[in-house]
Design a protein around this motif. Sequence first.
Motif, PDB file in Angstrom:
ATOM      1  N   ALA A  26      -7.468  12.618   1.192  1.00 33.90           N
ATOM      2  CA  ALA A  26      -7.822  11.284   1.683  1.00 33.90           C
ATOM      3  C   ALA A  26      -9.221  10.881   1.203  1.00 33.90           C
ATOM      4  O   ALA A  26      -9.444   9.734   0.793  1.00 33.90           O
ATOM      5  N   ARG A  27     -10.155  11.811   1.245  1.00 34.68           N
ATOM      6  CA  ARG A  27     -11.515  11.513   0.754  1.00 34.68           C
ATOM      7  C   ARG A  27     -11.498  11.137  -0.723  1.00 34.68           C
ATOM      8  O   ARG A  27     -12.120  10.144  -1.130  1.00 34.68           O
ATOM      9  N   ASN A  28     -10.777  11.917  -1.517  1.00 33.06           N
ATOM     10  CA  ASN A  28     -10.743  11.653  -2.959  1.00 33.06           C
ATOM     11  C   ASN A  28     -10.051  10.329  -3.282  1.00 33.06           C
ATOM     12  O   ASN A  28     -10.399   9.665  -4.256  1.00 33.06           O
ATOM     13  N   ASP A  29      -9.059   9.969  -2.465  1.00 29.93           N
ATOM     14  CA  ASP A  29      -8.338   8.717  -2.688  1.00 29.93           C
ATOM     15  C   ASP A  29      -9.041   7.509  -2.081  1.00 29.93           C
ATOM     16  O   ASP A  29      -8.672   6.374  -2.353  1.00 29.93           O
ATOM     17  N   GLY A  30     -10.027   7.754  -1.214  1.00 28.82           N
ATOM     18  CA  GLY A  30     -10.634   6.660  -0.474  1.00 28.82           C
ATOM     19  C   GLY A  30      -9.703   6.117   0.596  1.00 28.82           C
ATOM     20  O   GLY A  30      -9.751   4.936   0.945  1.00 28.82           O
ATOM     21  N   ALA A  31      -8.850   6.987   1.141  1.00 34.57           N
ATOM     22  CA  ALA A  31      -7.835   6.575   2.112  1.00 34.57           C
ATOM     23  C   ALA A  31      -8.341   6.751   3.533  1.00 34.57           C
ATOM     24  O   ALA A  31      -9.205   7.592   3.812  1.00 34.57           O
ATOM     25  N   GLU A  87       0.823  -1.194   0.000  1.00 32.01           N
ATOM     26  CA  GLU A  87       0.000   0.000   0.000  1.00 32.01           C
ATOM     27  C   GLU A  87       0.866   1.256   0.000  1.00 32.01           C
ATOM     28  O   GLU A  87       1.970   1.287   0.532  1.00 32.01           O
ATOM     29  N   TRP A  88       0.310   2.304  -0.630  1.00 33.07           N
ATOM     30  CA  TRP A  88       0.947   3.613  -0.614  1.00 33.07           C
ATOM     31  C   TRP A  88       0.485   4.377   0.625  1.00 33.07           C
ATOM     32  O   TRP A  88      -0.714   4.454   0.912  1.00 33.07           O
ATOM     33  N   VAL A  89       1.431   4.968   1.341  1.00 28.68           N
ATOM     34  CA  VAL A  89       1.139   5.716   2.562  1.00 28.68           C
ATOM     35  C   VAL A  89       1.788   7.091   2.457  1.00 28.68           C
ATOM     36  O   VAL A  89       2.968   7.210   2.103  1.00 28.68           O
ATOM     37  N   LEU A  90       1.015   8.127   2.775  1.00 29.44           N
ATOM     38  CA  LEU A  90       1.538   9.487   2.835  1.00 29.44           C
ATOM     39  C   LEU A  90       1.756   9.861   4.294  1.00 29.44           C
ATOM     40  O   LEU A  90       0.854   9.708   5.127  1.00 29.44           O
ATOM     41  N   VAL A  91       2.961  10.368   4.604  1.00 27.77           N
ATOM     42  CA  VAL A  91       3.249  10.888   5.932  1.00 27.77           C
ATOM     43  C   VAL A  91       3.579  12.366   5.777  1.00 27.77           C
ATOM     44  O   VAL A  91       4.690  12.725   5.361  1.00 27.77           O
ATOM     45  N   ALA A  92       2.610  13.228   6.059  1.00 32.05           N
ATOM     46  CA  ALA A  92       2.872  14.666   6.066  1.00 32.05           C
ATOM     47  C   ALA A  92       3.607  15.003   7.359  1.00 32.05           C
ATOM     48  O   ALA A  92       3.223  14.562   8.433  1.00 32.05           O
ATOM     49  N   GLY A  93       4.687  15.774   7.234  1.00 34.27           N
ATOM     50  CA  GLY A  93       5.572  15.989   8.380  1.00 34.27           C
ATOM     51  C   GLY A  93       6.554  14.849   8.546  1.00 34.27           C
ATOM     52  O   GLY A  93       7.092  14.634   9.627  1.00 34.27           O
ATOM     53  N   GLY A  94       6.829  14.157   7.458  1.00 37.60           N
ATOM     54  CA  GLY A  94       7.642  12.939   7.521  1.00 37.60           C
ATOM     55  C   GLY A  94       9.115  13.159   7.771  1.00 37.60           C
ATOM     56  O   GLY A  94       9.831  12.185   8.040  1.00 37.60           O
ATOM     57  N   ALA A  95       9.603  14.396   7.674  1.00 36.95           N
ATOM     58  CA  ALA A  95      11.008  14.660   7.991  1.00 36.95           C
ATOM     59  C   ALA A  95      11.183  15.155   9.419  1.00 36.95           C
ATOM     60  O   ALA A  95      12.295  15.488   9.825  1.00 36.95           O
ATOM     61  N   GLY A  96      10.103  15.184  10.174  1.00 37.85           N
ATOM     62  CA  GLY A  96      10.181  15.631  11.553  1.00 37.85           C
ATOM     63  C   GLY A  96      10.629  14.531  12.498  1.00 37.85           C
ATOM     64  O   GLY A  96      10.901  13.402  12.095  1.00 37.85           O
ATOM     65  N   ARG A 139      -2.034   7.713  -5.676  1.00 40.53           N
ATOM     66  CA  ARG A 139      -3.227   7.474  -4.861  1.00 40.53           C
ATOM     67  C   ARG A 139      -2.810   6.710  -3.616  1.00 40.53           C
ATOM     68  O   ARG A 139      -2.113   5.706  -3.690  1.00 40.53           O
ATOM     69  N   PHE A 140      -3.238   7.209  -2.454  1.00 40.93           N
ATOM     70  CA  PHE A 140      -2.825   6.620  -1.189  1.00 40.93           C
ATOM     71  C   PHE A 140      -3.947   5.809  -0.553  1.00 40.93           C
ATOM     72  O   PHE A 140      -5.128   6.129  -0.700  1.00 40.93           O
ATOM     73  N   GLU A 141      -3.526   4.767   0.195  1.00 35.40           N
ATOM     74  CA  GLU A 141      -4.470   4.000   1.006  1.00 35.40           C
ATOM     75  C   GLU A 141      -4.537   4.515   2.442  1.00 35.40           C
ATOM     76  O   GLU A 141      -5.533   4.311   3.135  1.00 35.40           O
ATOM     77  N   ARG A 142      -3.452   5.168   2.877  1.00 36.44           N
ATOM     78  CA  ARG A 142      -3.372   5.694   4.239  1.00 36.44           C
ATOM     79  C   ARG A 142      -2.722   7.081   4.195  1.00 36.44           C
ATOM     80  O   ARG A 142      -1.744   7.296   3.466  1.00 36.44           O
ATOM     81  N   VAL A 143      -3.250   8.009   5.007  1.00 43.62           N
ATOM     82  CA  VAL A 143      -2.685   9.356   5.115  1.00 43.62           C
ATOM     83  C   VAL A 143      -2.499   9.675   6.595  1.00 43.62           C
ATOM     84  O   VAL A 143      -3.473   9.685   7.359  1.00 43.62           O
TER      85      VAL A 143
END
Length: 346
Positions: A109-114, A6-15, A71-75
């Motif tokens: 997330a809504r648009n991706d169904g995540a 699965e594709w996962v987005l981590v916003a703030g991922g360099a913190g 397209r992400f499955e998890r955000v």
Amino acid sequence: MDRQAEWVLVAGGAGFIGSHLVDALLARGARVVALDSLLTGRRDNLAHLSREPRFEFVEADITEPLPRLPRFERVFNLACAASPPHYQADPIHTMLTSVVGTLRLLERARNDGARFLQASTSEVYGDPLVHPQPEAYWGNVNPTGPRACYDEGKRAAETLAFDFERGQGLEVRVARIFNTYGPRMRADDGRVVSNVICQALADAPVTVYGDGEQTRSFCYVTDLVEGLMRLMACEAASGGPVNLGNPREMTVAELVSLVSEMTGTRSPVVRRPLPVDDPQRRRPDIARAQALLGWSPKVALEQGLEATIAWFADEIRAPEQPVAKPRSIGGRHLRPVEAALARQAP
């Protein structure tokens, strides 16, 4: 690359926390995009992933329109300055990050169904009048003080998340994170663990704000990340926030004494006035996390401090390194994100 992962987005991922979360997700087989403005995050937190084919770093600010991404499955939304000196340096941007930025990620997330996880904070409880703090407590927050940009911003982010859940069917998880520490903290973040350790290692006077009798509860970062992972994976966790933190409560003076003993410093203590709206007591009620997630922190404070002290002792000698070099895929010089977009294009 495993196309089933699965594709996962981590916003703030360099913190601080975000980079540890990225590591944990990759270790469990996910393909991860870390998005960060680098206002408080650091490239060197992710430098060790420069050759990881399932990872990509994207520099972007979530208060602006998001770049084109797979397209992400998890955000996971961990994007916001979290220490008072950093979030008070530009309070308007801090508020916009929690409101406008969270809205952009919720829409994505809504648009991706995540499924969406919002990293909230114990600061939503303000200077609490209930102790320990359960999720049902509404808090005691000064809405116009110098900390309000963060406290009220996070409260607004929670509101947005649950409105998307109620009104648009988005799968939402909200974690209220209590004091967290460990390797990759910034030395200049102004929080008590990093302040005390760095001052002790330098044999400089240790700054204590107020009388030192105010309490905190310190959770090691790997425990916190495990809680975030379980919360995101939990099928029954919608409908309300979940506290994540270590319920072991101690005074700031006790922390200073422990760090001084562990570092061998003889630094004197220098007292400064307590900052405005600084909470007097902070301890999570984690009964919901225990029941819902089967989660409790495992790392003892002494063990976590030992690792954190060792990291700070070495950190000043570690130069910043580049992140995620481009690779050639299918005859073209593409980043992994660009390659994924090419595969997803109709």
